[in-house]
Write a protein that holds these residues in place. Sequence first.
Motif, PDB file in Angstrom:
ATOM      1  N   GLU A   1      23.035 -55.008  -4.434  1.00 46.99           N
ATOM      2  CA  GLU A   1      24.201 -55.891  -4.599  1.00 46.99           C
ATOM      3  C   GLU A   1      24.195 -56.550  -5.975  1.00 46.99           C
ATOM      4  O   GLU A   1      25.246 -56.673  -6.615  1.00 46.99           O
ATOM      5  CB  GLU A   1      24.239 -56.947  -3.491  1.00 46.99           C
ATOM      6  N   GLU A   2      23.030 -56.988  -6.423  1.00 41.41           N
ATOM      7  CA  GLU A   2      22.933 -57.595  -7.757  1.00 41.41           C
ATOM      8  C   GLU A   2      23.300 -56.584  -8.836  1.00 41.41           C
ATOM      9  O   GLU A   2      23.947 -56.931  -9.830  1.00 41.41           O
ATOM     10  CB  GLU A   2      21.526 -58.142  -7.996  1.00 41.41           C
ATOM     11  N   LEU A   3      22.901 -55.330  -8.648  1.00 36.40           N
ATOM     12  CA  LEU A   3      23.258 -54.283  -9.603  1.00 36.40           C
ATOM     13  C   LEU A   3      24.769 -54.060  -9.621  1.00 36.40           C
ATOM     14  O   LEU A   3      25.363 -53.915 -10.690  1.00 36.40           O
ATOM     15  CB  LEU A   3      22.547 -52.971  -9.254  1.00 36.40           C
ATOM     16  N   LYS A   4      25.382 -54.054  -8.453  1.00 32.41           N
ATOM     17  CA  LYS A   4      26.835 -53.849  -8.375  1.00 32.41           C
ATOM     18  C   LYS A   4      27.588 -54.978  -9.071  1.00 32.41           C
ATOM     19  O   LYS A   4      28.655 -54.759  -9.638  1.00 32.41           O
ATOM     20  CB  LYS A   4      27.284 -53.758  -6.913  1.00 32.41           C
ATOM     21  N   ARG A   5      27.019 -56.196  -9.008  1.00 29.76           N
ATOM     22  CA  ARG A   5      27.667 -57.352  -9.647  1.00 29.76           C
ATOM     23  C   ARG A   5      27.186 -57.560 -11.087  1.00 29.76           C
ATOM     24  O   ARG A   5      27.549 -58.541 -11.716  1.00 29.76           O
ATOM     25  CB  ARG A   5      27.404 -58.614  -8.817  1.00 29.76           C
ATOM     26  N   ASN A   6      26.358 -56.642 -11.558  1.00 19.70           N
ATOM     27  CA  ASN A   6      25.848 -56.702 -12.930  1.00 19.70           C
ATOM     28  C   ASN A   6      25.104 -58.016 -13.207  1.00 19.70           C
ATOM     29  O   ASN A   6      25.263 -58.627 -14.251  1.00 19.70           O
ATOM     30  CB  ASN A   6      26.988 -56.501 -13.931  1.00 19.70           C
TER      31      ASN A   6
ATOM     32  N   LEU B   1      21.657 -58.397 -13.038  1.00 17.27           N
ATOM     33  CA  LEU B   1      20.274 -58.226 -13.471  1.00 17.27           C
ATOM     34  C   LEU B   1      20.199 -57.939 -14.968  1.00 17.27           C
ATOM     35  O   LEU B   1      21.024 -57.204 -15.512  1.00 17.27           O
ATOM     36  CB  LEU B   1      19.598 -57.080 -12.707  1.00 17.27           C
ATOM     37  N   GLU B   2      19.205 -58.522 -15.598  1.00 19.47           N
ATOM     38  CA  GLU B   2      18.965 -58.267 -17.022  1.00 19.47           C
ATOM     39  C   GLU B   2      18.336 -56.886 -17.180  1.00 19.47           C
ATOM     40  O   GLU B   2      17.674 -56.385 -16.269  1.00 19.47           O
ATOM     41  CB  GLU B   2      18.017 -59.331 -17.591  1.00 19.47           C
ATOM     42  N   ASP B   3      18.491 -56.300 -18.360  1.00 18.12           N
ATOM     43  CA  ASP B   3      17.950 -54.963 -18.613  1.00 18.12           C
ATOM     44  C   ASP B   3      16.439 -54.907 -18.401  1.00 18.12           C
ATOM     45  O   ASP B   3      15.933 -53.930 -17.852  1.00 18.12           O
ATOM     46  CB  ASP B   3      18.292 -54.515 -20.039  1.00 18.12           C
ATOM     47  N   ASP B   4      15.727 -55.955 -18.833  1.00 17.08           N
ATOM     48  CA  ASP B   4      14.273 -55.940 -18.671  1.00 17.08           C
ATOM     49  C   ASP B   4      13.870 -56.005 -17.200  1.00 17.08           C
ATOM     50  O   ASP B   4      12.885 -55.384 -16.786  1.00 17.08           O
ATOM     51  CB  ASP B   4      13.600 -57.044 -19.477  1.00 17.08           C
ATOM     52  N   GLU B   5      14.642 -56.730 -16.394  1.00 15.84           N
ATOM     53  CA  GLU B   5      14.382 -56.782 -14.946  1.00 15.84           C
ATOM     54  C   GLU B   5      14.604 -55.403 -14.314  1.00 15.84           C
ATOM     55  O   GLU B   5      13.820 -54.966 -13.477  1.00 15.84           O
ATOM     56  CB  GLU B   5      15.319 -57.774 -14.253  1.00 15.84           C
ATOM     57  N   ILE B   6      15.670 -54.754 -14.728  1.00 15.05           N
ATOM     58  CA  ILE B   6      16.001 -53.423 -14.211  1.00 15.05           C
ATOM     59  C   ILE B   6      14.888 -52.439 -14.563  1.00 15.05           C
ATOM     60  O   ILE B   6      14.413 -51.691 -13.707  1.00 15.05           O
ATOM     61  CB  ILE B   6      17.357 -52.942 -14.764  1.00 15.05           C
ATOM     62  N   GLU B   7      14.447 -52.463 -15.820  1.00 11.45           N
ATOM     63  CA  GLU B   7      13.388 -51.560 -16.267  1.00 11.45           C
ATOM     64  C   GLU B   7      12.098 -51.803 -15.492  1.00 11.45           C
ATOM     65  O   GLU B   7      11.415 -50.857 -15.084  1.00 11.45           O
ATOM     66  CB  GLU B   7      13.133 -51.721 -17.774  1.00 11.45           C
ATOM     67  N   GLU B   8      11.772 -53.070 -15.275  1.00  7.86           N
ATOM     68  CA  GLU B   8      10.553 -53.432 -14.557  1.00  7.86           C
ATOM     69  C   GLU B   8      10.610 -52.961 -13.101  1.00  7.86           C
ATOM     70  O   GLU B   8       9.650 -52.375 -12.586  1.00  7.86           O
ATOM     71  CB  GLU B   8      10.362 -54.952 -14.617  1.00  7.86           C
ATOM     72  N   LEU B   9      11.735 -53.211 -12.440  1.00 11.14           N
ATOM     73  CA  LEU B   9      11.908 -52.777 -11.051  1.00 11.14           C
ATOM     74  C   LEU B   9      11.865 -51.254 -10.939  1.00 11.14           C
ATOM     75  O   LEU B   9      11.223 -50.705 -10.031  1.00 11.14           O
ATOM     76  CB  LEU B   9      13.228 -53.297 -10.485  1.00 11.14           C
ATOM     77  N   LEU B  10      12.523 -50.593 -11.853  1.00  9.25           N
ATOM     78  CA  LEU B  10      12.566 -49.132 -11.849  1.00  9.25           C
ATOM     79  C   LEU B  10      11.157 -48.569 -12.018  1.00  9.25           C
ATOM     80  O   LEU B  10      10.738 -47.687 -11.261  1.00  9.25           O
ATOM     81  CB  LEU B  10      13.502 -48.621 -12.948  1.00  9.25           C
ATOM     82  N   ALA B  11      10.403 -49.089 -12.973  1.00 11.15           N
ATOM     83  CA  ALA B  11       9.047 -48.624 -13.209  1.00 11.15           C
ATOM     84  C   ALA B  11       8.165 -48.863 -11.985  1.00 11.15           C
ATOM     85  O   ALA B  11       7.379 -48.000 -11.578  1.00 11.15           O
ATOM     86  CB  ALA B  11       8.462 -49.323 -14.432  1.00 11.15           C
ATOM     87  N   GLU B  12       8.317 -50.023 -11.374  1.00 10.77           N
ATOM     88  CA  GLU B  12       7.525 -50.381 -10.184  1.00 10.77           C
ATOM     89  C   GLU B  12       7.830 -49.426  -9.028  1.00 10.77           C
ATOM     90  O   GLU B  12       6.908 -48.943  -8.346  1.00 10.77           O
ATOM     91  CB  GLU B  12       7.842 -51.811  -9.790  1.00 10.77           C
TER      92      GLU B  12
END
Length: 85
Positions: free
Chosen positions: A59-64, A66-77
């Motif tokens: 939902e946070e992604l759909k509403r834009n 999240l910061e790019d660094d948060e997205i990268e961190e979550l994706l890597a995890e």
Amino acid sequence: MTSAEKLKNLLELEVIPDLEVAIDELFEEIDKAKNASKEQKEDLAELREMRTECFAIVEELKRNELEDDEIEELLAELVDMKTAE
């Protein structure tokens, strides 16, 4: 494909369905035993919480939101988690 799209796809197509399968399997175990052990109850609560968090991230992604660094961190995890399986 952006990292946000990759994260959203990973959550919606792999992580959330995997969590739902794990929850269903745990329910089946509990049903067969006719009683849930303390450990099973804790596992079920943890799986449900993880699923809820995944839906919240989507939902946070759909509403834009999240910061790019948060997205990268979550994706890597999540990728690390999936490859560790």
